[in-house]
Structures are given as structure tokens and as C-alpha cells.
Enzyme design. Structure first.
Site, short mmCIF file in Angstrom:
data_model
loop_
_atom_site.label_atom_id
_atom_site.label_comp_id
_atom_site.label_asym_id
_atom_site.label_seq_id
_atom_site.Cartn_x
_atom_site.Cartn_y
_atom_site.Cartn_z
N LYS A 154 0.86 -1.18 0.00
CA LYS A 154 0.00 0.00 0.00
C LYS A 154 0.90 1.22 0.00
O LYS A 154 1.98 1.21 0.58
CB LYS A 154 -0.88 0.00 1.26
N THR A 155 0.47 2.28 -0.66
CA THR A 155 1.27 3.50 -0.64
C THR A 155 1.35 4.03 0.77
O THR A 155 0.34 4.42 1.36
CB THR A 155 0.68 4.56 -1.57
N CYS A 191 -1.98 9.88 -7.08
CA CYS A 191 -3.24 9.56 -6.40
C CYS A 191 -4.26 10.67 -6.64
O CYS A 191 -4.02 11.82 -6.30
CB CYS A 191 -3.04 9.37 -4.91
N GLY A 208 -3.94 -1.48 -15.53
CA GLY A 208 -5.23 -0.94 -15.96
C GLY A 208 -6.02 -1.89 -16.82
O GLY A 208 -5.60 -2.21 -17.94
N GLY A 209 -7.14 -2.38 -16.31
CA GLY A 209 -8.05 -3.20 -17.10
C GLY A 209 -7.60 -4.62 -17.34
O GLY A 209 -8.07 -5.26 -18.27
#
Length: 311
Positions: free
Chosen positions: A45-46, A131, A248-249
């Protein structure tokens, strides 16, 4: 034997798939689930300078074509994740990992990165410049002057492997401008892309999430064409030493194949990992290998970046 092994910087991985930051990575327990799966690695996690609870709930929703979220960077603080990946590395029995971090100001970012420099951790760091869900905080990488100044300062003191997580860009000129900046610095990788910021999904006359009156980052099927475009645009523009992570996707082996075809060296899975859990890595790996066999490819380098254009 077909291989999906890959490399980022001087780190070698036995597979090209991993989680995207924000999914299955809040706690040590979640990270170990990814670690024990067929994923090549995990990204944490960031982590911010201090612990963050994030935005009010409901802040995530699955949709017909993906997901919408405004999590607001909830995390256990960067030291929680730094200590965890450092301890794992000391065992000598684990994969190379990615530590995701960001400060809420340039000063905080410097404090975090200097702490990592002073630590025993020698793995990859992903600096999140993208973010879209922290109220009052713009996406850094959309401001090219600020991004340039930030990276210039970072590389006066930071010498460990570092990459950056990018927002999606939509203008050819912006690809050119961003790449010109990134090529100035010894980045190990760029990650294309974070969610498309500030989408709006409505159900029965009401928004799906609470923060920002329903505005949130869009992931899943919605984002794949944009992600592929960003991966390929930067693959064509960045120096070869800067590897690309495609995000992404991705929910099938075909999706992963297309990211690699566009130039990605690794591929991250977010929305569908949230929906299916870490077993997704076994399925997508198997599907990707099946495609490679059908096309006669033995390794990722046989087709990475070889996207064909119309005559």
C-alpha cells in the site's frame, strides 16, 4: 518451455504479474497472501509519513465495467511497510518487492526517501505521483515543472532503485513533455497508469461512493484503452533503461498480453484482484502462457513492444 519471467532494473522475477498498489496490500497478512500466490512480487500500500485512515466510507464500489473508488490513501504509515519488506529480504527466501510511498508535501517525500536510504532495504521503491483521491492534493505528475523539480531534488540524495507511478495522460504533447523529464533521471521504471481520476458512477439517481460527492478514480474495463496507450507512448519515448509496468483493465491473459505487446515489462492487476483474490494470478498466468504457445512465443522479449500498425 514458455517463460513469463521478466526484469525491472537489476531485479529478476519468475513471472510478470503482480498486484497494483492499493489492492490486497494494506496489511502484512494480505501481502503474504500475494507473496504465496503465483504473483511475481507484491507492491505495498502506498505508505505516507503518518498513518492515514483515508476517506469516509462507502469509498469503493464494483461496477458493471470495473470499479470506482475514493479511498484517500488509507495506510499504516510507510515505516510499517518498510520494516515488513526489510524483514522479508533478510530471510533470503522471498521475491524482490516494491515499496510504494508518497509524502503529502515535498518535505514529507524527502523525509520518507531519506529514511529508506538510511535503512537496510535494497529493493524497488515506487513513488506515487498520481493519487487522484486525496482532497486538496493535486496529482503531482500533471504539473511537469513540479515533477521535474521534485525528481531533480530526489536524485541528489537517493541512490537506491526508484520508479514512479503515473496518472493517465491524454495528449500527445503531454507524453512528449513527460518523457523528456523522466529521461533526465535514473529511474528504474514508470508505472502506467493509476486510475482515471474523478469519474462519476450513478445508480438509481444516486452516486455510489460518499467522498467528494461521488467523484472517484475509475478502474477496470473503463481504463484499459487509456492504460495501453500510456504504456505504448512511454515505451516509444523513454530510454531503454526505464522499464514500464502496465496497470489498468487487466482481468485475463489476453489483457496482460496486450500490455506486454505495448511495451510493459511487468503487469499489475487491481480491480479483478479485489474481486477474485490472489488466485487470479494462477489463472491469468495460465491464459497468458496459452496465448504465447499459440503464437509461437517462448519468452516475453519475443513480442514485447512489437505492436503492429496499419499500413
Amino acid at each position: 518451455m514458455v517463460s513469463t519471467a521478466t526484469q525491472i532494473g537489476h531485479f529478476s522475477f519468475d513471472n510478470c504479474l503482480m498486484n497494483a498498489a492499493g489492492v490486497y496490500c494494506m496489511t502484512k497478512e494480505e501481502l503474504m497472501e500475494v507473496e504465496k500466490s503465483q504473483a511475481a512480487s507484491f507492491v505495498t500500500k502506498t505508505g505516507t509519513l503518518e498513518v492515514r485512515p483515508g476517506n469516509p466510507e462507502p469509498r469503493y464500489a464494483d461496477t458493471r465495467l470495473g470499479s470506482i473508488n475514493s479511498m484517500g490513501l488509507p495506510n499504516n504509515g510507510f515505516r510499517y511497510y518498510l520494516d515488513f519488506v526489510s524483514d522479508l529480504a533478510k530471510t533470503g527466501q522471498h521475491k524482490p518487492h516494491f515499496l510504494s510511498v508518497v509524502g503529502l508535501s515535498p518535505t514529507e517525500t524527502e523525509t520518507i526517501l531519506k529514511a529508506i536510504m538510511a535503512s537496510d532495504y535494497e529493493g524497488l521503491v515506487e513513488l506515487n505521483l498520481s493519487c487522484p483521491n486525496v482532497p486538496g492534493k493535486p496529482q503531482i505528475a500533471y504539473d511537469f515543472e513540479t515533477t521535474d523539480q521534485l525528481l531533480e531534488n530526489i536524485f541528489t540524495y537517493y541512490t537506491k532503485p526508484l520508479g514512479i507511478k503515473l496518472p493517465p495522460y491524454f495528449d500527445i504533447v503531454h507524453f512528449d513533455q513527460a518523457a523528456a523529464i523522466f529521461n533526465k533521471y535514473p529511474l528504474s521504471f514508470v508505472n502506467c497508469v493509476n486510475s482515471i481520476g474523478n469519474g462519476l458512477v450513478i445508480e438509481d439517481e444516486q452516486v455510489l461512493i460518499k467522498p467528494k460527492n461521488g467523484f472517484g478514480g475509475i478502474g477496470g474495463d473503463y481504463i484499459k484503452p487509456t492504460a495501453l496507450a500510456n504504456v505504448h507512448a512511454f515505451y516509444k519515448r523513454l530510454k531503454p533503461s526505464i522499464h514500464i509496468i502496465g496497470t489498468g483493465g487487466v482481468k485475463t491473459g489476453r489483457d496482460a498480453f496486450e500490455h506486454i505487446l505495448c511495451g510493459a515489462s511487468m503487469v499489475q492487476i487491481g480491480t479483478v484482484l479485489h474481486q477474485e483474490g490472489p488466485a487470479i494470478f494462477e489463472r491469468v498466468t495460465k491464459e497468458l502462457k496459452t496465448i504465447m504457445v499459440e503464437k509461437g512465443y517462448q519468452r516475453l522479449a519475443d513480442f514485447r513492444g512489437n505492436l503492429r500498425y496499419k499500413d
